[in-house]
Design a protein around this motif. Structure first.
Motif, PDB file in Angstrom:
ATOM      1  N   TRP A 193       0.714  -1.059   0.055  1.00  0.00           N
ATOM      2  CA  TRP A 193      -0.198  -0.110   0.005  1.00  0.00           C
ATOM      3  C   TRP A 193       0.773   1.329   0.110  1.00  0.00           C
ATOM      4  N   GLU A 242     -11.957   3.464  -2.000  1.00  0.00           N
ATOM      5  CA  GLU A 242     -11.279   2.696  -1.397  1.00  0.00           C
ATOM      6  C   GLU A 242     -10.610   3.212  -0.156  1.00  0.00           C
ATOM      7  N   ARG A 302     -13.221   3.519   2.564  1.00  0.00           N
ATOM      8  CA  ARG A 302     -13.578   2.087   3.068  1.00  0.00           C
ATOM      9  C   ARG A 302     -12.489   1.919   4.249  1.00  0.00           C
ATOM     10  N   ARG A 303     -11.118   2.073   3.972  1.00  0.00           N
ATOM     11  CA  ARG A 303     -10.148   1.635   4.988  1.00  0.00           C
ATOM     12  C   ARG A 303     -10.124   2.732   6.111  1.00  0.00           C
ATOM     13  N   SER A 304     -10.608   3.570   5.989  1.00  0.00           N
ATOM     14  CA  SER A 304     -10.483   4.938   7.087  1.00  0.00           C
ATOM     15  C   SER A 304     -11.909   4.439   7.955  1.00  0.00           C
ATOM     16  N   GLN A 333     -18.348  -2.207   8.348  1.00  0.00           N
ATOM     17  CA  GLN A 333     -17.671  -2.496   7.162  1.00  0.00           C
ATOM     18  C   GLN A 333     -17.088  -3.872   7.518  1.00  0.00           C
TER      19      GLN A 333
END
Length: 514
Positions: free
Chosen positions: A325, A335, A338-340, A408
């Motif tokens: 990453w 994306e 989403r990760r956050s 999530q």
């Protein structure tokens, strides 16, 4: 290396038959009994790197490694940027008969699989490069995990940041390519005229790494398509979104060919091929990576880098994912969000986060374990690692489910399968304490297989000291004729006395421990 003597013993004939099939920059470790022996220039090079005792027999330089310590010495040779070919015995040794030997594996910095020769927290890439008038085409493969990607760009400078961040352990190029890059003119109209500044940047990138040359036909698109589809076991690459004339298929085929040659078998852990697109990620040029100390500090080590500062992963696979990453930061806003969101959910539930970290701490490096098992490096303890990992899955799914259906993390809960049948099979079949080598035996649990238990009982009954074993009978004295006609020392298992004649090459060798 030194040329072969005119007169060769059968054993040395066998040695040179294998030696001729290898590139001259590859060290050949030739099995002789309990040692792996090296001769000529190979012996001199290995003795300098590993501190081995360099001896001579009939003016032939020799150095040997005890077979039980092979991994330790091979690790040193690979760290020094050497390639190592292993020629092992293919049949049990018999007195008076030359043992058949075969090349079993070629190890290089980009194709090694052993756990003690890899950094668990880093990907280990083998990369092939092709520069032509259409731009730069690349393919990279982590043989230990099966990660396989291709990329192409009309502007080589767009791919160089990605390649620099990947930091491949070994490069594959067309024969003579490095020299052409080095001597390219600095002023020209296009890349095809070898005048772009990117060409010299590419040479600088390659000059600090181990580079292997292959004939140009391995980089042809048609040959690459055939090689890659065969390795993946598919008829075409449409399912991976790649056209049959994709320009990076040439390098992809070269990577697979080289891995196959080194493994002495087709890589069995390749399942997919992905295309990397630079438009989807943030490009960080080598100077930026260096100045921001993302992967290395100013001292040239990982300590003090950004990666080390933020790495709080609990598994080796997670550490490698974090590195990927950072190497290619995504530009996909969805994306990123989403990760956050997932990070926010974890921080909001510290108790569940602690449970997740505890379960993940028991997870073994499954991608690399499977890579070794599928590529003929079979170790009972690796199977035990799969068993222990599967045992954590029910609790791991339960913890993920506790975040609620709207979280999530619920997506990960749905994707994670418990595999109860495989978990039960491994738990019932494998012993609690597992050896590191298949040859040690006793890795199947008592009571799992009645026939195996019966054979074990027979073996135990005939073992010296067993109550049911018979004392060994005294052998009859050998006659003088039989004593004089039988060889005292097997040339395949022991070191013969040092010969005094220099008219013929050595008939055998067994290296002294360093």
């Amino acid at each position: 290396m030194s040329s072969a003597p005119e007169k060769l013993t059968p054993m040395m004939q066998q040695y040179f038959e294998v030696r001729r099939t290898l590139p001259k920059d590859t060290l050949l470790l030739f099995r002789l009994g309990d040692f792996f022996e090296m001769f000529f220039d190979d012996a001199a090079a290995a003795s300098r790197i590993c501190g081995l005792t360099l001896t001579k027999r009939q003016e032939t330089p020799m150095a040997g490694i005890p077979a039980h310590a092979l991994d330790n010495y091979v690790t040193k040779l690979l760290a020094a940027g050497k390639k190592v070919a292993i020629c092992d015995q293919a049949e049990p040794a018999k007195a008076g008969k030359l043992v058949r030997r075969a090349l079993t594996r070629i190890l290089s910095p980009g194709t090694t699989l052993a756990a003690n020769q890899l950094d668990a927290s880093r990907n280990h890439y083998l990369c092939a490069l092709l520069l032509d008038k259409a731009g730069l085409h690349a393919a990279w493969l982590d043989l230990s995990t099966g990660e396989f990607k291709v990329a192409t760009d009309a502007r080589p400078e767009n791919l160089l940041p990605v390649l620099t961040a990947l930091d491949p352990a070994e490069l594959i190029v067309i024969e003579g390519e490095i020299e052409r890059w080095k001597t390219a003119p600095h002023v020209a109209a296009s890349v095809s005229e070898w005048g772009s500044a990117a060409v010299h940047a590419l040479h600088a990138f390659a000059s600090t790494r181990l580079v292997t040359d292959l004939p140009g036909y391995h980089f042809e698109t048609s040959e690459g398509l055939r090689t890659v589809t065969t390795a993946l076991g598919v008829l075409n690459l449409q399912g991976f979104g790649l056209a049959p004339d994709h320009p990076a298929l040439g390098p992809a085929g070269a990577v697979v060919h080289y891995a196959t040659e080194n493994l002495c078998a087709k890589p069995e852990n390749l399942r997919s091929l992905q295309e990397y697109r630079s438009a989807r990620t943030l490009l960080l040029d080598p100077a930026t990576l260096r100045n921001l100390e993302i992967f290395q500090s100013s001292r040239g080590t990982r300590d003090g880098s950004l990666l080390t500062a933020i790495n709080r992963t609990g598994t080796a696979a997670g550490a490698r994912l974090l590195e990927r990453w950072l190497a290619s930061p995504t530009l996909d806003l969805a994306e990123i969000q989403r990760r956050s969101a997932i990070v926010g959910e974890l921080l909001a539930r510290p108790m569940q986060l602690g449970e997740l970290r505890e379960h993940l701490g028991q997870i073994r490096d499954i991608p690399r374990i499977l890579g070794r098992l599928q590529n003929r490096l079979r170790n009972p303890r690796e199977l035990g690692g799969i068993r222990d990992t599967l045992a954590q899955l029910p609790a791991l799914r339960t913890t993920l489910g506790s975040f609620g259906p709207d979280a999530q993390l619920s997506t990960l809960h749905a994707q994670l399968k418990e595999l109860p049948a495989l978990r039960q099979l491994l738990a019932s079949a494998l012993a609690d304490e597992l050896p590191a080598d298949l040859a040690d035996g006793n890795f199947i649990r008592a009571g799992y297989d009645p026939e195996l238990d019966r054979l074990r009982g027979l073996t135990a009954a005939t073992r010296p000291g067993s109550p049911t074993s018979k004392p060994p009978s005294r052998p009859a004295p050998a006659s003088a004729a039989s004593r004089s006609s039988s060889p005292a020392i097997s040339a395949t298992t022991s070191r013969s006395p040092r010969p005094t004649s220099t008219s013929s090459p050595p008939t055998t060798s067994a290296a002294r421990p360093p």
